[in-house]
Structures are given as C-alpha cells and as structure tokens.
Scaffold this motif. Sequence first.
Motif, PDB file in Angstrom:
ATOM      1  N   UNK A   1       0.826  -1.211   0.000  1.00  0.00           N
ATOM      2  CA  UNK A   1       0.000   0.000   0.000  1.00  0.00           C
ATOM      3  C   UNK A   1       0.859   1.260   0.000  1.00  0.00           C
ATOM      4  N   UNK A   2       0.336   2.316  -0.594  1.00  0.00           N
ATOM      5  CA  UNK A   2       1.112   3.548  -0.753  1.00  0.00           C
ATOM      6  C   UNK A   2       1.519   4.155   0.590  1.00  0.00           C
ATOM      7  N   UNK A   3       0.720   3.921   1.625  1.00  0.00           N
ATOM      8  CA  UNK A   3       1.015   4.523   2.931  1.00  0.00           C
ATOM      9  C   UNK A   3       2.168   3.819   3.647  1.00  0.00           C
ATOM     10  N   UNK A   4       2.587   2.657   3.127  1.00  0.00           N
ATOM     11  CA  UNK A   4       3.665   1.911   3.769  1.00  0.00           C
ATOM     12  C   UNK A   4       5.027   2.289   3.185  1.00  0.00           C
ATOM     13  N   UNK A   5       6.090   1.911   3.904  1.00  0.00           N
ATOM     14  CA  UNK A   5       7.443   2.185   3.437  1.00  0.00           C
ATOM     15  C   UNK A   5       7.754   1.301   2.240  1.00  0.00           C
ATOM     16  N   UNK A   6       8.253   1.903   1.186  1.00  0.00           N
ATOM     17  CA  UNK A   6       8.573   1.164  -0.034  1.00  0.00           C
ATOM     18  C   UNK A   6       9.923   1.625  -0.573  1.00  0.00           C
ATOM     19  N   UNK A   7      10.487   0.808  -1.469  1.00  0.00           N
ATOM     20  CA  UNK A   7      11.751   1.173  -2.124  1.00  0.00           C
ATOM     21  C   UNK A   7      11.496   2.072  -3.324  1.00  0.00           C
ATOM     22  N   UNK A   8      10.323   1.917  -3.929  1.00  0.00           N
ATOM     23  CA  UNK A   8       9.956   2.699  -5.111  1.00  0.00           C
ATOM     24  C   UNK A   8       8.525   3.183  -4.958  1.00  0.00           C
ATOM     25  N   UNK A   9       8.307   4.468  -5.176  1.00  0.00           N
ATOM     26  CA  UNK A   9       6.959   5.036  -5.185  1.00  0.00           C
ATOM     27  C   UNK A   9       6.680   5.560  -6.590  1.00  0.00           C
ATOM     28  N   UNK A  10       5.550   5.145  -7.149  1.00  0.00           N
ATOM     29  CA  UNK A  10       5.169   5.595  -8.486  1.00  0.00           C
ATOM     30  C   UNK A  10       3.852   6.346  -8.386  1.00  0.00           C
ATOM     31  N   UNK A  11       3.867   7.603  -8.766  1.00  0.00           N
ATOM     32  CA  UNK A  11       2.652   8.426  -8.741  1.00  0.00           C
ATOM     33  C   UNK A  11       2.258   8.707 -10.187  1.00  0.00           C
ATOM     34  N   UNK A  12       1.093   8.210 -10.592  1.00  0.00           N
ATOM     35  CA  UNK A  12       0.568   8.487 -11.924  1.00  0.00           C
ATOM     36  C   UNK A  12      -0.241   9.778 -11.833  1.00  0.00           C
ATOM     37  N   UNK A  13       0.307  10.853 -12.352  1.00  0.00           N
ATOM     38  CA  UNK A  13      -0.192  12.198 -12.088  1.00  0.00           C
ATOM     39  C   UNK A  13      -1.299  12.621 -13.048  1.00  0.00           C
ATOM     40  N   UNK A  14      -1.957  13.725 -12.681  1.00  0.00           N
ATOM     41  CA  UNK A  14      -3.063  14.304 -13.466  1.00  0.00           C
ATOM     42  C   UNK A  14      -2.830  15.801 -13.595  1.00  0.00           C
ATOM     43  N   UNK A  15      -3.329  16.393 -14.681  1.00  0.00           N
ATOM     44  CA  UNK A  15      -3.146  17.837 -14.874  1.00  0.00           C
ATOM     45  C   UNK A  15      -4.412  18.521 -15.380  1.00  0.00           C
ATOM     46  N   UNK A  16      -5.579  17.878 -15.229  1.00  0.00           N
ATOM     47  CA  UNK A  16      -6.804  18.407 -15.827  1.00  0.00           C
ATOM     48  C   UNK A  16      -7.203  19.755 -15.222  1.00  0.00           C
ATOM     49  N   UNK A  17      -6.855  19.997 -13.957  1.00  0.00           N
ATOM     50  CA  UNK A  17      -7.136  21.278 -13.296  1.00  0.00           C
ATOM     51  C   UNK A  17      -5.926  21.704 -12.476  1.00  0.00           C
ATOM     52  N   UNK A  18      -5.954  22.943 -11.980  1.00  0.00           N
ATOM     53  CA  UNK A  18      -4.898  23.402 -11.079  1.00  0.00           C
ATOM     54  C   UNK A  18      -4.853  22.555  -9.816  1.00  0.00           C
ATOM     55  N   UNK A  19      -6.044  22.152  -9.342  1.00  0.00           N
ATOM     56  CA  UNK A  19      -6.112  21.304  -8.157  1.00  0.00           C
ATOM     57  C   UNK A  19      -5.427  19.963  -8.405  1.00  0.00           C
TER      58      UNK A  19
END
Length: 437
Positions: A34-52
């Motif tokens: 899970x993303x909240x746990x400690x990991x060696x690699x974190x991958x964030x698939x980002x979005x840009x549809x709005x400023x938010x």
Amino acid sequence: MKKAALHNLGCKVNAYETEAMQELLENAGYEIVPFKEKADIYIINTCTVTNMADRKSRQMLHKARKMNPDAVIVAAGCYVQALEDAQQIDSSVDIIIGNNKKQDLIEILKEYEEQKNGGNHQLLSEMVDINHTKEYETLHLSTTGEHTRAYIKVQDGCNQFCSYCIIPYARGRVRSREMQDVVDEVKRLAHNGYKEIVLTGIHLSSYGVDLGEEENLLTLIQAVHAVEGIERIRLGSLEPRIITEEFAKSISDMPKICPHFHLSLQSGCDETLKRMNRRYTSEEYYEKCLLLRKYFENPALTTDVIVGFPGETEEEFKQSKEFVKKVGFYETHVFKYSKRHGTKAAVMPDQVKEEMKTKRSEELLKLHEDQKKKYEESLIGKVVEVLVEEAVEKDGMTIQTGHTKEYIKVGIQEKRNLQNQIVTGKIGEDSEFFIEI
C-alpha cells in the motif's frame, strides 16, 4: 525483494495504466505494498486536468519522499508530460515517465539503478513528443483492483481542442488500440471471472478514426459483446455527436449494454458552448438524450458541467442551469473553471471571479442532488439486476452491496456470500434502496 507502491490520480484511463504498471512490477518480481507503507519505489501516476490536480500531484510526490527519503520517486503521466521543461519538476523526483513510456517502466527502473550505481544521481527523464506520435502504448491487464468490474483502456489522445482543455497537449492526438488486442484482453478478464467491462478512453467516441473505415466504437462494442462470460458492458464518457439513430438502436439491441450513459455537456448555453469550442448546440445535445430515451427505458444519463467559464454572465449561467433541469440528469458532475496555461481560454477576457464560481457551483450541486433523488425514486418497485460486489456490516446486519445496470448502488440484506453474482429483485421503499430479492 524490492517493495513498490503506486498511487493514481485522475481519470479511469490513468487508473487502468496504474494497474497495468503494477502488473508489470509484479511480473518483474516486485512486492506491491500500500502507498502509505514504506517502499523502495513510489510511483505516482499524475493528473493535470485542473490546477487542483497539479497541486495534488505535487503533494503526493512530497508525501512519498517523506515516507522514505531513500526511496526512488517516479512521477508519471499527464502532469509531467504537460511541463514545458523537465527541470521544472520538484526536486523530490528521481524519474519522470511521460505518457506513452509507462510500458517501459521496468527497463527505466533498471537504467536508473545502473546510473545510480555508477555515481550519477541526476534526474532521469523518459519522454516522447506526445503531440507527434502515432503509437498506441501497449499495456495489458489480466486482473484489476476490483473483483467484479474491469475498466479497459481502448483509446488515447484527443483531437477536439476544446478551448479550456490541456489534455490534448498532455495526451497527444487520437490513437486507437487494435480491436483484436482489446478482445483478447476482455477474454482474459472473462476467464478470470470478471462479469462487467467498462470501455474507456481519453476521447472514447473517437475510437477507430485512425484504424480504417470498418473499425469504430460501435464495431468494437459488438466485438466485446460477443465475448462469452461477460454479462455487462458499460461505456465511458461519450461525445454527444456519436449518438445517432443507428448507434442508439444498435446498442439497444445488445442485451449486455448497461443503460447508463455519460454524455459530456460542459454548458447548457449556446454562447458559452461556442467559446468552449464544443461543436454542438444545446438543442442538438437534447436531441441525443431523446434518442437514448427512445431506445432505452428510463436510462441513467449523467454529465459534466463547467461553471464560471470566461465570459459566462449570470444570464448564461441561468440558461445552463435551466438546460440541466430540462434534461433531468441522474448525476451532474460540476467543475469550477480552472485556467490552464497554454489553452485559448486562459487568455480570454472577462475571467469570472472565484467567489462567483463557488456560488454557481453550489447552485448546480443542489440541483444535482434533487435530480439524483428523483431518478432513484423512479426506480422504486422496479425489477432490476444487481451485480453484487462486496459485503459490509451495518447495524449488526450483513449487507451485500452492488450496482444495477443503471449504476445505482443498492444493498441486499443477505448473509450468504453473493459476490460477483447477478441477482434479480425489486427496489424497495427503503430510503437507502435496499433490494428485495
């Protein structure tokens, strides 16, 4: 074994790509945590549809770095693709992976590790000129995070260039997935027990425009409909212009099609639609809704509406609101206009103040709640089919929850495990829409 954690932001296409990247990692021997746990690699698939969306993308990158300062942080997707210069990215990022490069994730991670072992700690940027590529990115799924419903990406890119939208610059031009490749994936998912398929894309209605005259969204739907084991087909967001008499009649003849249609509107005022470069009038849009209601009994129609678009007067907003009321949508997703650098709308005169956008948003959201309740009440006493998804405990009772073909969430008071089964019954008078088998 190295641990990898993934986090998705944005649309269903992004969600598909995130799950496909996870499958690549699993096949390469990584342990997914899970993303909240400690990991060696974190991958964030980002979005840009709005400023938010931009802000949330940056926040998740920072969060990953804080969770493990020594981890490899990967920023993938639309936010990084839309940056004019890779060096604009936050210093917490180690690797940038643009759109159409996610398929190379494992090779990119190996390259970064070799670079780091050689004493080079520079940012690794893997991007393509997305506005000039004709390649459809090859990603596949055999399982998904959901156990009953699978989202299938069949198309990427957009040629529409609505005046407010940054997505064509982040996703490029229309590129369609080969039909046989889609069918093969649907067959795999059906073999693995999935009963419902959701066809999705950046501009789903454009599917096939780059493949030849014989391949289009309708022929794709027909091919998927023929796959044994799949019992429901749901469609992602559609452009109104695809709803012709032939299209509506053809899909209504297919029993697996769910009568749940998301037709992107953006405004119910013709003058605003012109400035948005939406290429249809409100009357033309309304005719498409009538066509769907002609061929489907009480379909669930949903939409998107932008409030506070540059130049939107109070009168234009009232026209838009009255049009939403006239159509009688099941759900209206309301967005406050967000200025995106590089789009035509960003430099239009008469930008609407934020407090006015908020006021108009609240008005439309109130209308949305009223219309949603009205539509749900129209189903009371009707016989429906529910695909059961999970069991929850409520007030000491076991409730099996799932969705009707109209995508109405209902509950069944039943102790037996009905997960991934389709059950039939009537929607009761209960305000929480518990179904009576």
